[in-house]
Write a protein that holds these residues in place. Structure first.
Motif, PDB file in Angstrom:
ATOM      1  N   ARG A   1       0.841  -1.205   0.000  1.00 40.80           N
ATOM      2  CA  ARG A   1       0.000   0.000   0.000  1.00 40.80           C
ATOM      3  C   ARG A   1       0.873   1.251   0.000  1.00 40.80           C
ATOM      4  NH1 ARG A   1      -5.323  -1.238   1.047  1.00 40.80           N
ATOM      5  NH2 ARG A   1      -5.674  -3.404   1.720  1.00 40.80           N
ATOM      6  N   ASP A   2       0.334   2.312  -0.626  1.00 43.93           N
ATOM      7  CA  ASP A   2       1.069   3.573  -0.674  1.00 43.93           C
ATOM      8  C   ASP A   2       0.846   4.340   0.629  1.00 43.93           C
ATOM      9  OD1 ASP A   2      -1.442   4.800  -0.851  1.00 43.93           O
ATOM     10  OD2 ASP A   2      -1.312   5.101  -3.007  1.00 43.93           O
ATOM     11  N   ASN A   3       1.348   5.578   0.704  1.00 47.77           N
ATOM     12  CA  ASN A   3       1.255   6.309   1.968  1.00 47.77           C
ATOM     13  C   ASN A   3      -0.139   6.812   2.293  1.00 47.77           C
ATOM     14  OD1 ASN A   3       1.130   8.414   0.130  1.00 47.77           O
ATOM     15  ND2 ASN A   3       3.192   9.182   0.561  1.00 47.77           N
ATOM     16  N   SER A   4      -1.092   6.618   1.375  1.00 44.10           N
ATOM     17  CA  SER A   4      -2.495   6.938   1.675  1.00 44.10           C
ATOM     18  C   SER A   4      -3.297   5.687   2.005  1.00 44.10           C
ATOM     19  CB  SER A   4      -3.133   7.674   0.488  1.00 44.10           C
ATOM     20  OG  SER A   4      -3.241   6.812  -0.635  1.00 44.10           O
TER      21      SER A   4
ATOM     22  N   MET B   1      10.067  -1.938   1.651  1.00 43.58           N
ATOM     23  CA  MET B   1       9.470  -2.846   2.631  1.00 43.58           C
ATOM     24  C   MET B   1       8.403  -2.146   3.461  1.00 43.58           C
ATOM     25  SD  MET B   1      10.422  -6.015   2.584  1.00 43.58           S
ATOM     26  CE  MET B   1      11.755  -7.130   2.100  1.00 43.58           C
ATOM     27  N   ASP B   2       8.502  -0.810   3.595  1.00 46.57           N
ATOM     28  CA  ASP B   2       7.495  -0.074   4.359  1.00 46.57           C
ATOM     29  C   ASP B   2       6.111  -0.160   3.714  1.00 46.57           C
ATOM     30  OD1 ASP B   2       9.398   0.663   6.174  1.00 46.57           O
ATOM     31  OD2 ASP B   2       9.704   2.683   5.354  1.00 46.57           O
ATOM     32  N   ALA B   3       6.072  -0.463   2.414  1.00 46.11           N
ATOM     33  CA  ALA B   3       4.780  -0.593   1.729  1.00 46.11           C
ATOM     34  C   ALA B   3       4.128  -1.943   1.999  1.00 46.11           C
ATOM     35  CB  ALA B   3       4.969  -0.413   0.226  1.00 46.11           C
ATOM     36  N   VAL B   4       4.926  -2.900   2.472  1.00 54.43           N
ATOM     37  CA  VAL B   4       4.431  -4.252   2.742  1.00 54.43           C
ATOM     38  C   VAL B   4       4.067  -4.327   4.217  1.00 54.43           C
ATOM     39  CG1 VAL B   4       4.940  -6.719   2.585  1.00 54.43           C
ATOM     40  CG2 VAL B   4       5.983  -5.128   0.952  1.00 54.43           C
ATOM     41  N   GLY B   5       2.770  -4.385   4.520  1.00 56.38           N
ATOM     42  CA  GLY B   5       2.319  -4.301   5.905  1.00 56.38           C
ATOM     43  C   GLY B   5       2.451  -5.584   6.700  1.00 56.38           C
TER      44      GLY B   5
ATOM     45  N   ILE C   1      14.136   1.169   0.120  1.00 57.66           N
ATOM     46  CA  ILE C   1      13.778   2.567  -0.110  1.00 57.66           C
ATOM     47  C   ILE C   1      12.553   2.901   0.739  1.00 57.66           C
ATOM     48  CG2 ILE C   1      14.749   2.726  -2.437  1.00 57.66           C
ATOM     49  CD1 ILE C   1      11.890   2.308  -3.535  1.00 57.66           C
ATOM     50  N   SER C   2      12.330   4.180   0.982  1.00 53.01           N
ATOM     51  CA  SER C   2      11.208   4.627   1.806  1.00 53.01           C
ATOM     52  C   SER C   2       9.953   4.815   0.959  1.00 53.01           C
ATOM     53  CB  SER C   2      11.562   5.952   2.478  1.00 53.01           C
ATOM     54  OG  SER C   2      11.665   6.983   1.482  1.00 53.01           O
ATOM     55  N   LEU C   3       8.823   4.981   1.644  1.00 52.84           N
ATOM     56  CA  LEU C   3       7.575   5.280   0.933  1.00 52.84           C
ATOM     57  C   LEU C   3       7.683   6.585   0.160  1.00 52.84           C
ATOM     58  CD1 LEU C   3       4.822   4.185   3.472  1.00 52.84           C
ATOM     59  CD2 LEU C   3       4.978   3.437   1.094  1.00 52.84           C
ATOM     60  N   GLN C   4       8.354   7.568   0.743  1.00 50.06           N
ATOM     61  CA  GLN C   4       8.530   8.840   0.039  1.00 50.06           C
ATOM     62  C   GLN C   4       9.341   8.642  -1.243  1.00 50.06           C
ATOM     63  OE1 GLN C   4      10.561  11.892   2.264  1.00 50.06           O
ATOM     64  NE2 GLN C   4       9.984  13.516   0.842  1.00 50.06           N
ATOM     65  N   GLN C   5      10.394   7.836  -1.164  1.00 52.15           N
ATOM     66  CA  GLN C   5      11.191   7.551  -2.355  1.00 52.15           C
ATOM     67  C   GLN C   5      10.396   6.752  -3.371  1.00 52.15           C
ATOM     68  OE1 GLN C   5      14.467   5.758  -0.170  1.00 52.15           O
ATOM     69  NE2 GLN C   5      15.824   7.416  -0.783  1.00 52.15           N
TER      70      GLN C   5
ATOM     71  N   SER D   1      16.428   9.181  -9.197  1.00 47.88           N
ATOM     72  CA  SER D   1      17.843   9.302  -8.838  1.00 47.88           C
ATOM     73  C   SER D   1      18.059  10.382  -7.784  1.00 47.88           C
ATOM     74  CB  SER D   1      18.665   9.614 -10.091  1.00 47.88           C
ATOM     75  OG  SER D   1      20.014   9.831  -9.774  1.00 47.88           O
ATOM     76  N   SER D   2      17.358  11.503  -7.950  1.00 47.15           N
ATOM     77  CA  SER D   2      17.516  12.627  -7.008  1.00 47.15           C
ATOM     78  C   SER D   2      17.004  12.286  -5.614  1.00 47.15           C
ATOM     79  CB  SER D   2      16.784  13.863  -7.534  1.00 47.15           C
ATOM     80  OG  SER D   2      17.333  14.296  -8.758  1.00 47.15           O
ATOM     81  N   SER D   3      16.095  11.324  -5.530  1.00 48.76           N
ATOM     82  CA  SER D   3      15.518  10.961  -4.228  1.00 48.76           C
ATOM     83  C   SER D   3      16.396   9.995  -3.434  1.00 48.76           C
ATOM     84  CB  SER D   3      14.133  10.335  -4.414  1.00 48.76           C
ATOM     85  OG  SER D   3      14.229   8.981  -4.853  1.00 48.76           O
ATOM     86  N   LEU D   4      17.374   9.378  -4.089  1.00 49.78           N
ATOM     87  CA  LEU D   4      18.199   8.371  -3.429  1.00 49.78           C
ATOM     88  C   LEU D   4      19.202   9.014  -2.474  1.00 49.78           C
ATOM     89  CD1 LEU D   4      18.972   5.981  -6.431  1.00 49.78           C
ATOM     90  CD2 LEU D   4      17.305   5.620  -4.596  1.00 49.78           C
ATOM     91  N   LEU D   5      19.441   8.337  -1.364  1.00 46.75           N
ATOM     92  CA  LEU D   5      20.426   8.786  -0.395  1.00 46.75           C
ATOM     93  C   LEU D   5      21.820   8.332  -0.826  1.00 46.75           C
ATOM     94  CD1 LEU D   5      18.482   7.879   2.873  1.00 46.75           C
ATOM     95  CD2 LEU D   5      18.533  10.091   1.681  1.00 46.75           C
ATOM     96  N   HIS D   6      22.819   8.983  -0.249  1.00 46.04           N
ATOM     97  CA  HIS D   6      24.202   8.699  -0.630  1.00 46.04           C
ATOM     98  C   HIS D   6      24.547   7.227  -0.456  1.00 46.04           C
ATOM     99  CE1 HIS D   6      28.484   9.401  -1.265  1.00 46.04           C
ATOM    100  NE2 HIS D   6      28.717   8.680  -0.176  1.00 46.04           N
TER     101      HIS D   6
END
Length: 301
Positions: free
Chosen positions: A177-180, A202-206, A225-229, A256-261
């Motif tokens: 599920r997405d963040n909504s 994995m945060d999308a998998v409840g 990756i996060s839900l925001q990413q 690409s811009s959303s990825l952390l270092h």
């Protein structure tokens, strides 16, 4: 073989926001509708093809046809898949205005260059309102014959089992599920499987058991990756291997811009990142770089 150097892409002629798909695709942004959308999408498409070709990827470009109107023709991986045993899969799609994207003339031209042994046609399931939208609905670990799929109105469990039987894959189905809280329409925005790594939100998998099953299914490095990413299409990437044997990881500039270092560092161990601007296509179509590429694994003639 997990990766290929040959892909099919469809050059759009009437790309636009698709009202028929918006109900199940929360990644579409209705506020993005504007004059000039087709030309902006075309510029993004042509630029992506040029970048891929400059990086020694063999891109088979087919032109869309003006009629009937196919607003999402730029995403061919939803209606067709190509496999190393010479099989082609044809898939049932939820939106009626997407079903005309399936074109026999494209299949025929591809069969002139590649060996085609069988067509597995699942499209009759549309009559029963059962859908499976190709490698949008399914993320394939081709090396280990594992099919990952998050269930949604566009990804039917019965058809997944049928696909796995026809193509000899093991199914790992889960809910995401997405963040909504809405079911995520396609698996390939949740995750990507490369030769030696898996990117997944994995945060999308409840469900804890579903998370555990996914983790235990692979020996590849899992990069989370996060839900925001995820909402910036960071899960919608594809690893290719160019004609020189170099591994490339193709994604959008937004992803690409959303990825952390540290995520970039981990991915860069396995592939060189190629990012392309796809803002118009992403906002209107609700899909990104991976959705635009249908990998061709068929043996060459």
């Amino acid at each position: 073989m997990q990766n290929t150097s040959t892909i099919l892409m469809i050059r759009p002629v009437r790309f636009s926001f698709n009202e028929e798909t918006a109900g199940s695709n929360s990644f579409q942004d209705e506020s993005a509708k504007e004059e000039g959308t087709q030309q902006k999408a075309l510029d993004e498409f042509d630029n992506m093809v040029n970048i891929l070709e400059e990086n020694d990827i063999d891109v088979l470009v087919e032109e869309d046809t003006p009629e009937p109107h196919k607003p999402d023709s730029i995403f061919p991986n939803n209606w067709i898949s190509f496999h190393e045993n010479g099989y082609i899969g044809l898939y049932p799609m939820q939106a009626e205005n997407r079903r005309t994207e399936r074109r026999a003339d494209i299949v025929e031209r591809i069969s002139e260059k590649f060996k085609l042994t069988e067509i597995v046609d699942l499209t009759n399931s549309e009559k029963e309102n059962k859908f499976l939208e190709g490698t949008g609905s399914m993320v394939l670990d081709r090396d280990n014959k594992i099919c990952y799929a998050c269930l949604s109105p566009r990804t039917n469990k019965e058809l997944l089992e049928r696909f796995c039987k026809e193509f000899s894959y093991k199914l790992i189905a889960f809910n995401a599920r997405d963040n909504s809280g809405q079911l995520i329409y396609h698996t390939n925005v949740v995750m990507c499987v490369g030769e030696k790594f898996m990117v997944i939100c994995m945060d999308a998998v409840g469900d804890k058991n579903e998370k555990k099953r996914i983790r235990n299914s692979t020996k590849k490095e899992i990069i989370e990756i996060s839900l925001q990413q995820l909402h910036h299409f960071a899960g919608n990437m594809l690893e290719l291997e160019n004609k020189k044997g170099e591994h490339l990881l193709v994604m959008s500039e937004q992803a690409s811009s959303s990825l952390l270092h540290d995520q970039v560092a981990k991915l860069s161990k396995y592939a060189r990142i190629i990012s392309v601007p796809l803002y118009t296509i992403e906002a209107n179509g609700g899909g990104s770089a991976r959705c635009m590429m249908a990998e061709i694994f068929l043996p060459k003639k």
